[in-house]
Design an enzyme around this catalytic site. Sequence first.
Site, short mmCIF file in Angstrom:
data_model
loop_
_atom_site.label_atom_id
_atom_site.label_comp_id
_atom_site.label_asym_id
_atom_site.label_seq_id
_atom_site.Cartn_x
_atom_site.Cartn_y
_atom_site.Cartn_z
N ASP A 123 0.86 -1.19 0.00
CA ASP A 123 0.00 0.00 0.00
C ASP A 123 0.89 1.23 0.00
O ASP A 123 1.76 1.38 0.86
CB ASP A 123 -0.88 -0.05 1.26
CG ASP A 123 -1.94 1.04 1.26
OD1 ASP A 123 -3.10 0.71 1.60
OD2 ASP A 123 -1.63 2.20 0.95
N ASP A 135 -3.60 2.30 -5.42
CA ASP A 135 -2.37 2.32 -4.61
C ASP A 135 -2.16 1.07 -3.76
O ASP A 135 -1.29 1.06 -2.90
CB ASP A 135 -2.33 3.59 -3.73
CG ASP A 135 -2.90 3.38 -2.35
OD1 ASP A 135 -3.94 2.70 -2.22
OD2 ASP A 135 -2.29 3.88 -1.39
N GLU A 136 -2.92 0.03 -4.04
CA GLU A 136 -2.90 -1.11 -3.11
C GLU A 136 -3.08 -2.42 -3.87
O GLU A 136 -3.92 -2.50 -4.76
CB GLU A 136 -4.11 -0.88 -2.19
CG GLU A 136 -4.16 -1.63 -0.95
CD GLU A 136 -5.50 -1.35 -0.26
OE1 GLU A 136 -5.93 -2.24 0.47
OE2 GLU A 136 -6.11 -0.29 -0.46
N1 DCP Z 1 -8.72 8.14 -1.43
C1 DCP Z 1 -9.83 8.94 -1.69
N2 DCP Z 1 -10.88 9.00 -0.78
C2 DCP Z 1 -10.84 8.25 0.36
C3 DCP Z 1 -9.73 7.43 0.63
C4 DCP Z 1 -8.68 7.41 -0.29
O1 DCP Z 1 -9.88 9.60 -2.73
N3 DCP Z 1 -11.84 8.32 1.22
C5 DCP Z 1 -7.58 8.13 -2.40
C6 DCP Z 1 -6.51 9.06 -1.96
C7 DCP Z 1 -5.42 8.19 -1.41
C8 DCP Z 1 -5.59 6.90 -2.19
O2 DCP Z 1 -7.00 6.83 -2.47
O3 DCP Z 1 -4.14 8.75 -1.59
C9 DCP Z 1 -5.15 5.68 -1.41
O4 DCP Z 1 -5.92 5.49 -0.25
P1 DCP Z 1 -5.30 4.93 1.10
O5 DCP Z 1 -6.46 4.57 1.97
O6 DCP Z 1 -4.28 3.88 0.84
O7 DCP Z 1 -4.63 6.21 1.77
P2 DCP Z 1 -3.21 6.87 1.50
O8 DCP Z 1 -2.39 6.08 0.54
O9 DCP Z 1 -3.42 8.29 1.11
O10 DCP Z 1 -2.54 6.86 2.93
P3 DCP Z 1 -1.91 5.64 3.76
O11 DCP Z 1 -0.46 5.97 3.91
O12 DCP Z 1 -2.62 5.62 5.05
O13 DCP Z 1 -2.13 4.39 2.92
MG MG Z 2 -2.17 4.04 0.77
#
Ligand code: DCP
Ligand code: MG
Length: 359
Positions: free
Chosen positions: A10, A106-107
């Site tokens: 992730d 991203d995952e």
């Molecule tokens: N995303 C979004 N709306 C949400 C959650 C996420 O648009 N409610 C988008 C933005 C994030 C991406 O999806 O950058 C990936 O989600 P993640 O839950 O993996 O969150 P992040 O990668 O941003 O942070 P982390 O380091 O906690 O994984």
């Molecule tokens: Mg993420």
Amino acid sequence: MTLRKIIHIDMDAFYASVEQRDNPAYRGMPIAVGGSPEGRGGVVATASYEARKFGVRSAMPSKRALQLCPSIIFVYPRFDVYRDVSRHVRSIFQRYTDLIEPLSLDEAFLDVTLDKPGIGSAIAIAQEIKQAIRDELQLTASAGVSINKFVAKIASDMHKPDGLTFIGPSQIESFMEKLPVEKFFGVGKVTADKMQRMGLFNGADLKKLSENDLVQHFGKAGRFYYRIVRGLDDRPVQPHRETKSVGAEDTFPHDLTTLTEMDPELDKLAQKVASRLEKHQLKGRTITLKVKYHDFRQITRNHSTPLPISDADTIATAAKQLLAKTDPETEGDKIRLLGITVSNFGEEHRPETPQLSLF
Ligand code: DCP
Ligand code: MG
């Protein structure tokens, strides 16, 4: 029986990290990617780690983010860039395995049991992947390594950012026993509250119940909980799973009887669905509303639009129109659950799935 080797990867603060990478002025700064604070209904898609220190989170209204962190910088998303990065990350995964199941941009889950490159250990493979992402994309990812998807996914979140967490077969039982019920993936807030009211706070508590008890209290999910607390999860990594629908639903602690109570719930659900659609880069033409009553009767109503939609306002409006058709304030029809699903994505909006022809 040979144990599988599963990696969950992730990206860290994905959209925000890409923006900080490409704009030196944002590095080390609290930034939020998403709508503007003035914009109606703007929400934070994600926040940089600097902004998270102030409590800024995904799906939070931009206005709230600004209250928590007055110096926050709002950045508009550049989805085409995130898609390109995602493709590149995918191509890195493909050097190590053909069994890749993307969950979003991203995952992904990777099954590296076969050890295609002959590296020898799943931990070393995860290290190499993280290093390649750093060298080639100047970004960091966190990895979880274990023998099944459930544990690998929880592990990847344990030492974010830039983490690598291995939970071996001999550690799984004790790991699951200590795991708080709200961390169980798939356990929503209502179920977690119910478990806590029953005195079930962690895996060890759940383990004391028989499979029958769990099914009685939690329905079909009970069977899943029974197996998962014992570290049993044989769900395969599915490389070509296609997202057919994106949805959200909520079971309410109290049954709803009036539109005044139902409308805000639909707004919340629409917001959730919209952010999930955004995360998967999807737009759909069919909206389905699910209604479950206190006596477990369940109905669905759907509506198709001429143009694909993904924004929260349009989804909420359509859901409210569908709800109106069910005569929701009918005497005796107490509503226990509402759900909204968007489907019918069409050819041009296919999510990122690995291409068979590449290998
Ligand atoms: N995303 C979004 N709306 C949400 C959650 C996420 O648009 N409610 C988008 C933005 C994030 C991406 O999806 O950058 C990936 O989600 P993640 O839950 O993996 O969150 P992040 O990668 O941003 O942070 P982390 O380091 O906690 O994984
Ligand atoms: Mg993420």
